[in-house]
Design a protein around this motif. Structure first.
Motif, short mmCIF file in Angstrom:
data_model
loop_
_atom_site.label_atom_id
_atom_site.label_comp_id
_atom_site.label_asym_id
_atom_site.label_seq_id
_atom_site.Cartn_x
_atom_site.Cartn_y
_atom_site.Cartn_z
N VAL B 54 0.85 -1.04 -0.05
CA VAL B 54 -0.07 0.06 -0.03
C VAL B 54 0.76 1.27 0.16
O VAL B 54 0.75 2.25 -0.71
CB VAL B 54 -1.12 0.03 1.15
N TYR B 55 1.89 1.07 0.91
CA TYR B 55 2.95 2.37 0.81
C TYR B 55 4.36 1.63 0.58
O TYR B 55 4.70 0.87 0.79
CB TYR B 55 3.25 2.69 2.22
N PRO B 56 4.96 2.48 -0.65
CA PRO B 56 6.29 2.10 -0.76
C PRO B 56 7.12 2.35 0.58
O PRO B 56 7.11 3.60 1.21
CB PRO B 56 6.64 2.97 -2.12
N ALA B 57 8.09 1.55 0.73
CA ALA B 57 9.02 2.16 1.89
C ALA B 57 10.05 3.18 1.25
O ALA B 57 10.38 3.15 0.14
CB ALA B 57 9.79 0.81 2.28
N THR B 58 10.28 4.10 2.22
CA THR B 58 11.40 4.92 1.82
C THR B 58 12.65 4.24 1.54
O THR B 58 13.65 4.59 0.59
CB THR B 58 11.76 6.11 2.95
N SER B 59 13.16 3.38 2.54
CA SER B 59 14.35 2.47 2.17
C SER B 59 14.15 1.21 3.00
O SER B 59 13.22 1.08 3.61
CB SER B 59 15.49 3.20 2.89
N GLY B 60 14.77 0.11 2.86
CA GLY B 60 14.58 -1.22 3.47
C GLY B 60 14.47 -2.37 2.52
O GLY B 60 14.03 -2.02 1.26
N GLU B 61 14.63 -3.51 2.91
CA GLU B 61 14.62 -4.61 2.12
C GLU B 61 13.41 -5.79 2.58
O GLU B 61 13.34 -5.64 3.86
CB GLU B 61 15.62 -5.34 1.88
N ILE B 62 12.91 -6.29 1.94
CA ILE B 62 11.98 -7.53 2.28
C ILE B 62 12.31 -8.85 1.55
O ILE B 62 12.57 -8.73 0.09
CB ILE B 62 10.53 -7.07 1.88
N PHE B 63 12.35 -9.79 2.25
CA PHE B 63 12.85 -11.10 1.86
C PHE B 63 11.86 -11.90 2.35
O PHE B 63 11.18 -12.01 3.12
CB PHE B 63 14.15 -11.61 2.28
N LEU B 64 11.07 -12.72 0.90
CA LEU B 64 10.25 -13.68 1.26
C LEU B 64 10.89 -15.11 1.06
O LEU B 64 11.47 -15.22 -0.07
CB LEU B 64 9.04 -13.46 0.04
N ASN B 65 10.90 -16.13 1.67
CA ASN B 65 11.40 -17.25 1.73
C ASN B 65 12.82 -17.12 1.31
O ASN B 65 13.39 -17.76 0.18
CB ASN B 65 10.77 -18.14 0.61
N GLY B 66 13.71 -16.22 1.65
CA GLY B 66 15.00 -15.86 1.49
C GLY B 66 15.30 -14.95 0.19
O GLY B 66 16.49 -14.82 -0.06
N GLN B 67 14.47 -14.88 -0.44
CA GLN B 67 14.53 -14.11 -1.75
C GLN B 67 14.22 -12.74 -1.88
O GLN B 67 13.19 -12.27 -1.17
CB GLN B 67 13.64 -14.78 -2.88
N GLN B 68 14.71 -11.87 -2.24
CA GLN B 68 14.28 -10.36 -2.08
C GLN B 68 13.05 -10.02 -3.06
O GLN B 68 12.97 -10.47 -3.91
CB GLN B 68 15.41 -9.42 -2.42
#
Lengths: 320, 492
Positions: B54-68
């Motif tokens: 819903v909102y884009p992050a200003t910075s940072g990373e998201i990993f799902l099952n180890g994959q970005q």
């Protein structure tokens, strides 16, 4: 940290541009005209613009109040036309002050009628005022037997000729209406209740505000102001006709929304509409100077309305 | 594959002028129920909105099952198997259950394959252990059933992670008992649940892990069994709370309000009770028992059509909210955003909305006087706001609720009806409101409190009336005020 700050600025700047997109584009257009057509910036032309736009502007101010209250009034163009007819007919049989008072009172009655339909019968304003739009126009045709009527009332001619440095009576009346409406909306209980009613009807009702009265009041304002605009027009043309002012409604809504009053209600202010009024007037004056013909201007007027409301919707979506 | 299904690393989110998330790292193990807890405004919802695109992050990373994962919109989050169920449901009341579940995805290219759609919807509902008519309009369902439809909808996206934002806030205790097994069932199916809640009881009952947030930062991470309630509360509010409910100090006096045989249409029948001066009278019952309807009838928002309301010994006629206000009754509604506050207005304007006359000189409003009034209540209620002219929509839920209360304190109500006064607000603000209720009764005001949270009704009230089906089923006082007795009356 520095980088963060600059991104922050950037998003604020974007927001500013989006919020004011229409104003910025129109202002750029004005600047262009000033240099491109020297006749545009002549005193005679500028005063014509002011005299013209203040006439419709009176109604645009009241329309702003209606929109803030979360409603809309589509009948202003017809009340305006009706008022020119009624006023001219009355002028032929009595002095113009009595004629004006009666015309304004009848305008108030039209507004009261709209307000009652909306407040008590809970009709959507869109439908209620659409009905009034046809009713008032129909009556205007009826009392004029579908022909424009003239008056030779000498008092009216005298009033119409009032002129200080090419500025007529109309801008003065406009300023008075502006001052009164601004004070009511900003500094009185009635005005605050109108904002609350438009902001959230249920909250206002549950706070013990007489929400029905708020609605009726704004519609009565608008009825009176439409009639006043009509009378002002008569001081220039000495005639009345059911066909007058057919573009008034779109013009007023556009002026209000350009000024920054949101169609969703609760936001905005009558003073802001001044910018909308000026920009609308300048735009169409410029189009005339550029030789754009009347039918094309009508097309553009519609387009401006759509674009303005589109931006209103976009900026609302962004705010969420 | 790593143990973690989801890892959010160093997420930062800024809104113009506000840092909502500050270097938040949040990891969730596969197949667990992971609680996310924090006061309102702590950043839980923002974090979940970042996760859901819903909102884009200003910075940072998201990993799902180890994959970005690059989430730039809700569609991508859904495609990646992340679904969120908001507190306010995303359902269309005028469409059927099946249509809602597959909204926008009617499997045919241009046409709707009704039969397949119904069968799939039925199968999804069945997989949750329920069976109801998927042709029923969603508007006709109970809140708990709507919740089910939302879950079925999430499952239809093959969700791996389902985020639930305070799912029990509008459920009754009985419905909650039905709801928890559903979540357990999801867990058994290998689905990871992120569970946002304010209620500690629920977290201990249901969740495996817990992450605590405060002021846009993570303040604690733990398995639920290794952390005590006090520790959680301390990490949430940054201080420890002695008691959940402050002690009542007032002995109720004479009868101030008497309701005799009140009724309205089919909703309310034969309601009679008395309210004493300085009393907190609790109204318990299931959602839909008629408590809100009764509040609206007494206040005049939706007036009664039978019976009598007697104030200070005199019968009064209350036909509208305006009448209610004139008779010194105030109603703090259960939904502050829809019916409590004008979101377009600021703190000051929302406070003085109930009585503009007192802040006017002649016909003109006196802005200085208005600000003085607003300041008084900001101080008294400990409302946290950057300024008196802050837009109300920018305040957290607890602070909004305090302003909603302020307007009725300002109008000098002798009788305050509080409908779910602490719904969806944080522990700190709750405690403030409880203390305020005590303070008000000390000043001789009387309070009717409607609440679906049993511990709250029992902890705060002098007497409790239990409603069911639009009537009062019974009155409990003193030692009889137990959860079991209330539930017994409420259910039948």
């Amino acid at each position: 940290m520095n980088k963060n700050r600059s991104t922050l600025r950037k998003s604020e700047l974007q927001f500013f541009f989006l919020e004011n997109a229409v104003i910025i584009v129109l202002t750029a257009f004005v600047v262009f005209m000033v240099f491109y057509r020297p006749s545009f910036r002549s005193w005679a032309n500028l005063t014509t613009i002011i005299n013209d736009c203040c006439m419709y502007g009176i109604t645009a101010l009241a329309m702003t109040a209606v929109i803030i209250c979360g409603e809309i009034d589509l009948s202003v163009s017809s009340i305006y036309a009706w008022s020119t007819c009624l006023f001219v007919i009355l002028c032929n049989s009595m002095n113009i002050f009595s004629a004006a008072v009666i015309t304004l009172l009848v305008g108030a009655v039209w507004g009261l009628f709209n307000g009652m339909l909306v407040a008590f019968l809970r009709m959507p304003a869109f439908v209620a005022t659409l009905g009034t739009m046809y009713t008032a126009k129909g009556l205007a045709y009826y009392i004029t037997e579908e022909k424009p009527i003239n008056t030779g009332n000498p008092m009216l001619a005298t009033i119409g000729k009032i002129n200080i440095a090419n500025i007529s009576l109309v801008p003065i009346v406009f300023l008075i209406v502006l001052a009164v409406l601004y004070c009511i909306m900003r500094y009185t209980k009635v005005g605050r209740n109108v904002y609350a009613t438009g902001g959230n009807y249920e909250v206002a009702r549950l706070s013990g505000i007489n929400v029905k009265l708020s609605k009726i009041i704004v519609f009565v304002f608008t009825g009176i102001c439409s009639a006043l605009s009509g009378i002002m027009y008569c001081t220039r043309v000495y005639s009345g006709a059911a066909t007058y002012g057919s573009d008034l409604t779109t013009w007023c809504v556009a002026a209000a929304v350009i000024g920054g009053t949101s169609m969703s209600g609760g936001y905005g202010g009558v003073h802001r509409t001044i910018i909308g009024i000026l920009l609308m007037a300048i735009l169409f004056n410029a189009l005339t100077l550029l030789g754009v013909d009347g039918s094309m201007q009508r097309f553009i007027r519609g387009l401006v309305l759509v674009v303005v409301i589109m931006f209103d919707a976009i900026s609302k979506a962004k705010k969420r | 594959m790593s143990d973690y299904i989801l890892e959010m690393k160093h997420v930062r989110k800024e809104f113009p002028g506000v840092v909502a998330l500050d270097d938040v790292s949040f990891s969730v193990k596969r197949g667990v129920i992971h609680a996310l807890i924090g006061e309102n405004g702590a950043g839980k919802s923002t974090l979940m909105k970042v996760l859901n695109g819903v909102y884009p992050a200003t910075s940072g990373e998201i990993f799902l099952n180890g994959q970005q994962l690059d989430i730039s919109g809700v569609k991508q989050a859904q495609a990646a198997g992340i679904s969120i169920i908001y507190q306010e449901f995303n359902l269309i009341n005028t469409l059927s259950v099946a249509e809602n579940i597959f909204l926008g995805r009617y499997n045919g290219k241009q046409t709707v394959h009704w039969k397949a759609l119904r069968e799939k919807a039925k199968a999804l509902i069945a997989s949750l252990g329920f069976d109801f008519d998927v042709d029923k309009l969603v508007g006709r369902l109970s809140t708990a059933e709507k919740q089910l439809v939302e879950i079925a909808k999430a499952l239809s996206f093959d969700a791996q992670i389902i985020v639930m934002d305070e799912p029990t806030s509008s459920l009754t205790e009985k419905e909650v008992d039905m709801f928890f097994p559903i979540i357990e069932r999801l867990k058994a199916q290998g689905i990871t649940v992120i569970y946002i809640s304010h209620k500690l009881d629920e977290i201990y009952r249901l969740c495996d892990d817990v992450t605590i947030m405060r002021d846009g930062k993570v303040t604690g991470n733990s398995t639920v069994k290794d952390i005590s309630r006090d520790e959680i509360i301390e990490k949430m509010v940054g201080r420890s709370l002695d008691m959940e409910y402050p002690k009542r100090t007032v002995t109720p006096g004479d009868v101030i309000l008497e309701v005799k045989d009140l009724g309205r249409r089919q909703q309310l029948k034969g309601i009679s009770f008395q309210l004493h001066k300085g009393e907190i009278l609790g109204f318990a019952g299931l959602v839909g028992a008629g408590r809100t309807e009764l509040a609206e009838a007494i206040f005049g928002a939706d007036p009664a059509d039978r019976g009598q309301i007697i104030l200070n010994g005199k019968p009064v006629s209350i036909r509208s909210a305006l009448d209610g206000k004139k008779n010194s009754i105030g109603l703090v509604t259960e939904d502050r955003k829809e019916t409590g506050l004008v979101l377009a207005m600021d703190v000051t304007e929302n406070t003085t909305i109930t009585d503009l006359k007192s802040v006017s000189s002649g016909i003109l409003l006196n802005r200085k006087a208005e600000e003085k009034v607003a300041q008084k209540y900001v101080d008294q209620l400990n409302t946290k706001t950057p300024s008196l002219h802050q837009k109300i929509s920018n305040l957290s839920g607890g602070n909004q609720q305090k302003v909603a209360l302020s307007k009725w304190l300002y109008s000098n109500s002798d009788i305050l009806i509080l409908d779910e006064p602490t719904r969806g607000i944080d522990v700190g603000a709750k405690y403030d409101i409880y203390c305020l209720m005590n303070e008000l009764t000390e000043q001789g005001k009387s309070i009717i409190m409607i609440s679906s949270e049993l511990p709250e009704v029992l902890g705060m009230s002098d007497r409790v009336l239990v409603m069911h089906g639009g009537t009062i089923k019974g009155e409990l006082a003193g030692r009889d005020m137990t959860a079991e007795k209330v539930m017994k009356l409420a259910i039948d």
